[in-house]
Design a protein around this motif. Structure first.
Motif, PDB file in Angstrom:
ATOM      1  N   GLN A   1      61.909  -9.229  83.799  1.00  0.00           N
ATOM      2  CA  GLN A   1      62.781 -10.068  83.260  1.00  0.00           C
ATOM      3  C   GLN A   1      62.677 -10.898  82.166  1.00  0.00           C
ATOM      4  O   GLN A   1      63.004 -12.000  81.880  1.00  0.00           O
ATOM      5  CB  GLN A   1      63.751 -11.179  84.371  1.00  0.00           C
ATOM      6  N   GLU A   2      61.541 -11.560  82.936  1.00  0.00           N
ATOM      7  CA  GLU A   2      60.507 -12.386  81.729  1.00  0.00           C
ATOM      8  C   GLU A   2      59.539 -12.217  80.776  1.00  0.00           C
ATOM      9  O   GLU A   2      59.325 -12.834  80.273  1.00  0.00           O
ATOM     10  CB  GLU A   2      59.588 -13.028  83.384  1.00  0.00           C
ATOM     11  N   TYR A   3      60.154 -11.215  80.782  1.00  0.00           N
ATOM     12  CA  TYR A   3      58.645 -10.503  79.550  1.00  0.00           C
ATOM     13  C   TYR A   3      59.374 -11.019  78.027  1.00  0.00           C
ATOM     14  O   TYR A   3      61.435 -10.806  78.004  1.00  0.00           O
ATOM     15  CB  TYR A   3      58.769  -9.296  79.669  1.00  0.00           C
ATOM     16  N   ALA A   4      59.067 -11.423  77.785  1.00  0.00           N
ATOM     17  CA  ALA A   4      59.488 -12.287  76.240  1.00  0.00           C
ATOM     18  C   ALA A   4      60.114 -10.044  75.588  1.00  0.00           C
ATOM     19  O   ALA A   4      59.883  -9.135  75.366  1.00  0.00           O
ATOM     20  CB  ALA A   4      58.409 -11.852  74.967  1.00  0.00           C
ATOM     21  N   ASP A   5      61.353 -10.505  75.108  1.00  0.00           N
ATOM     22  CA  ASP A   5      62.782  -9.794  74.697  1.00  0.00           C
ATOM     23  C   ASP A   5      62.679  -9.455  73.002  1.00  0.00           C
ATOM     24  O   ASP A   5      61.326 -10.116  72.216  1.00  0.00           O
ATOM     25  CB  ASP A   5      63.874 -10.730  74.976  1.00  0.00           C
ATOM     26  N   GLY A   6      63.309  -8.392  73.181  1.00  0.00           N
ATOM     27  CA  GLY A   6      63.192  -7.914  71.592  1.00  0.00           C
ATOM     28  C   GLY A   6      63.228  -6.163  71.555  1.00  0.00           C
ATOM     29  O   GLY A   6      62.952  -6.114  70.429  1.00  0.00           O
ATOM     30  N   TRP A   7      61.929  -5.926  72.205  1.00  0.00           N
ATOM     31  CA  TRP A   7      61.943  -4.838  71.979  1.00  0.00           C
ATOM     32  C   TRP A   7      63.161  -3.612  72.420  1.00  0.00           C
ATOM     33  O   TRP A   7      63.989  -4.142  73.048  1.00  0.00           O
ATOM     34  CB  TRP A   7      60.804  -4.473  72.883  1.00  0.00           C
ATOM     35  N   HIS A   8      62.975  -2.826  71.936  1.00  0.00           N
ATOM     36  CA  HIS A   8      64.000  -1.605  72.280  1.00  0.00           C
ATOM     37  C   HIS A   8      62.835   0.008  72.185  1.00  0.00           C
ATOM     38  O   HIS A   8      61.736   0.035  72.046  1.00  0.00           O
ATOM     39  CB  HIS A   8      64.602  -1.157  71.414  1.00  0.00           C
TER      40      HIS A   8
ATOM     41  N   THR B   1      58.538   5.088  73.238  1.00  0.00           N
ATOM     42  CA  THR B   1      58.133   4.589  72.261  1.00  0.00           C
ATOM     43  C   THR B   1      58.660   3.273  72.413  1.00  0.00           C
ATOM     44  O   THR B   1      60.299   3.245  72.679  1.00  0.00           O
ATOM     45  CB  THR B   1      58.694   5.016  71.112  1.00  0.00           C
ATOM     46  N   CYS B   2      58.115   2.007  71.805  1.00  0.00           N
ATOM     47  CA  CYS B   2      58.537   1.114  71.531  1.00  0.00           C
ATOM     48  C   CYS B   2      58.667   0.471  70.291  1.00  0.00           C
ATOM     49  O   CYS B   2      57.328  -0.104  70.195  1.00  0.00           O
ATOM     50  CB  CYS B   2      58.016   0.623  72.793  1.00  0.00           C
ATOM     51  N   ALA B   3      60.305  -0.470  69.688  1.00  0.00           N
ATOM     52  CA  ALA B   3      59.701  -1.137  69.193  1.00  0.00           C
ATOM     53  C   ALA B   3      59.657  -2.251  68.726  1.00  0.00           C
ATOM     54  O   ALA B   3      61.064  -2.664  69.897  1.00  0.00           O
ATOM     55  CB  ALA B   3      61.018  -0.358  68.227  1.00  0.00           C
ATOM     56  N   LEU B   4      59.380  -3.223  68.106  1.00  0.00           N
ATOM     57  CA  LEU B   4      59.174  -4.238  68.479  1.00  0.00           C
ATOM     58  C   LEU B   4      59.143  -5.363  67.466  1.00  0.00           C
ATOM     59  O   LEU B   4      57.978  -5.314  66.786  1.00  0.00           O
ATOM     60  CB  LEU B   4      58.591  -5.143  69.260  1.00  0.00           C
ATOM     61  N   GLY B   5      60.144  -5.591  66.682  1.00  0.00           N
ATOM     62  CA  GLY B   5      60.025  -6.245  65.237  1.00  0.00           C
ATOM     63  C   GLY B   5      59.899  -5.068  64.811  1.00  0.00           C
ATOM     64  O   GLY B   5      60.223  -4.085  64.521  1.00  0.00           O
ATOM     65  N   GLY B   6      58.598  -5.337  63.852  1.00  0.00           N
ATOM     66  CA  GLY B   6      58.038  -3.996  62.728  1.00  0.00           C
ATOM     67  C   GLY B   6      57.563  -3.232  63.434  1.00  0.00           C
ATOM     68  O   GLY B   6      57.463  -2.184  62.716  1.00  0.00           O
ATOM     69  N   GLU B   7      57.271  -3.184  64.387  1.00  0.00           N
ATOM     70  CA  GLU B   7      56.175  -2.540  64.794  1.00  0.00           C
ATOM     71  C   GLU B   7      56.475  -1.623  66.153  1.00  0.00           C
ATOM     72  O   GLU B   7      57.540  -1.672  66.695  1.00  0.00           O
ATOM     73  CB  GLU B   7      54.747  -3.904  65.995  1.00  0.00           C
ATOM     74  N   VAL B   8      56.086   0.198  65.893  1.00  0.00           N
ATOM     75  CA  VAL B   8      56.208   0.481  66.356  1.00  0.00           C
ATOM     76  C   VAL B   8      55.352   0.855  67.983  1.00  0.00           C
ATOM     77  O   VAL B   8      54.074   1.309  67.694  1.00  0.00           O
ATOM     78  CB  VAL B   8      56.482   1.658  66.241  1.00  0.00           C
ATOM     79  N   LEU B   9      55.121   0.658  69.183  1.00  0.00           N
ATOM     80  CA  LEU B   9      53.823   0.728  69.594  1.00  0.00           C
ATOM     81  C   LEU B   9      54.463   2.174  70.655  1.00  0.00           C
ATOM     82  O   LEU B   9      55.669   3.040  71.202  1.00  0.00           O
ATOM     83  CB  LEU B   9      53.831   0.155  70.839  1.00  0.00           C
ATOM     84  N   SER B  10      53.689   2.894  70.716  1.00  0.00           N
ATOM     85  CA  SER B  10      53.746   4.155  71.933  1.00  0.00           C
ATOM     86  C   SER B  10      53.012   3.657  73.690  1.00  0.00           C
ATOM     87  O   SER B  10      51.725   2.661  73.934  1.00  0.00           O
ATOM     88  CB  SER B  10      53.063   4.878  71.861  1.00  0.00           C
ATOM     89  N   ALA B  11      53.924   4.052  74.419  1.00  0.00           N
ATOM     90  CA  ALA B  11      52.716   3.657  76.110  1.00  0.00           C
ATOM     91  C   ALA B  11      53.375   5.378  77.130  1.00  0.00           C
ATOM     92  O   ALA B  11      54.054   5.825  76.701  1.00  0.00           O
ATOM     93  CB  ALA B  11      53.610   2.994  76.910  1.00  0.00           C
ATOM     94  N   ALA B  12      52.377   5.499  77.910  1.00  0.00           N
ATOM     95  CA  ALA B  12      51.940   6.631  78.593  1.00  0.00           C
ATOM     96  C   ALA B  12      52.520   6.195  79.904  1.00  0.00           C
ATOM     97  O   ALA B  12      51.455   4.975  80.187  1.00  0.00           O
ATOM     98  CB  ALA B  12      51.114   7.761  78.199  1.00  0.00           C
ATOM     99  N   SER B  13      53.464   6.874  80.600  1.00  0.00           N
ATOM    100  CA  SER B  13      53.906   6.048  82.073  1.00  0.00           C
ATOM    101  C   SER B  13      53.586   6.817  83.372  1.00  0.00           C
ATOM    102  O   SER B  13      53.852   8.113  82.664  1.00  0.00           O
ATOM    103  CB  SER B  13      54.668   4.990  81.711  1.00  0.00           C
ATOM    104  N   PHE B  14      52.989   7.140  84.532  1.00  0.00           N
ATOM    105  CA  PHE B  14      52.944   7.880  84.986  1.00  0.00           C
ATOM    106  C   PHE B  14      53.670   7.643  86.658  1.00  0.00           C
ATOM    107  O   PHE B  14      53.185   6.845  86.858  1.00  0.00           O
ATOM    108  CB  PHE B  14      51.363   8.575  85.660  1.00  0.00           C
TER     109      PHE B  14
END
Lengths: 124, 124
Positions: free
Chosen positions: A53-60, A78-91
């Motif tokens: 909830q407290e994490y900075a918003d704006g990501w999809h 795949t996480c889009a934040l502003g013009g950036e696209v990040l990947s995460a791996a979650s187990f």
């Protein structure tokens, strides 16, 4: 769809929707969220809810790949934040009630390739 | 153990053993290995064999978690190199013959946590 597949699908959908009631319902009381890169750990449902909830918003986020079997799942996010696209791996591991009990998540960052393998790789 | 589980188990065992014959037998001719962090791609069995054969030696890997379902698998790998321990997340897809056709691999690195969430996390 297995039970673990349905659970992790609902987990990411609830996060993307910021539906904290739905998200909280998927978590075990004693859920532990591990971030090995920063050696951080969030312990317990209330803390993990607040962490998100407290994490900075704006990501999809979108689920690029989810693999689930028994009580285990692994997701490539795949996480889009502003013009950036990040990947995460979650187990993710579920408990016997089917709730999310452990999450270990990696957020790999871009880096320049080491020299010496240009003859074997293509860049994209 | 599913077929995909057995294949990815054999894939990591062959890499750890530097058993290039066994490793090559698990790969589709047109295997593609993606490294999204460096935007590198290795295309084809021969190139992927050479990529691994030419890679600086001394590492040892263990499979911390493997999840497989149908033709998809995801693995959390722990790689020891000298005194260092790295984690990798690898997403593998098999073709209809059960051979490894696509691998997308992430090598996340340690970083310092952002400020502002100390009240919600433990460090380890």
């Amino acid at each position: 769809m297995t039970s673990a597949e349905a659970t992790v699908s609902a987990y990411w959908a609830a996060l993307e929707a910021r539906d904290w009631v739905a998200f909280g319902r998927l978590l075990a009381d004693d859920v532990v969220y591990h971030l090995p890169q920063t050696r951080e750990r969030v312990v317990g449902r209330e803390s993990l809810l607040r962490f998100n909830q407290e994490y900075a918003d704006g990501w999809h986020l979108t689920v690029t790949r989810a693999v689930a079997s028994g009580r285990h799942a692994a997701c490539w996010i795949t996480c889009a934040l502003g013009g950036e696209v990040l990947s995460a791996a979650s187990f993710l591991d579920l408990d016997e009630a089917g709730l999310v009990r452990e999450v270990t998540e990696f957020w790999p960052e871009p880096y320049e390739p080491p020299p010496g393998r240009e003859h074997l790789v293509e860049r994209y």
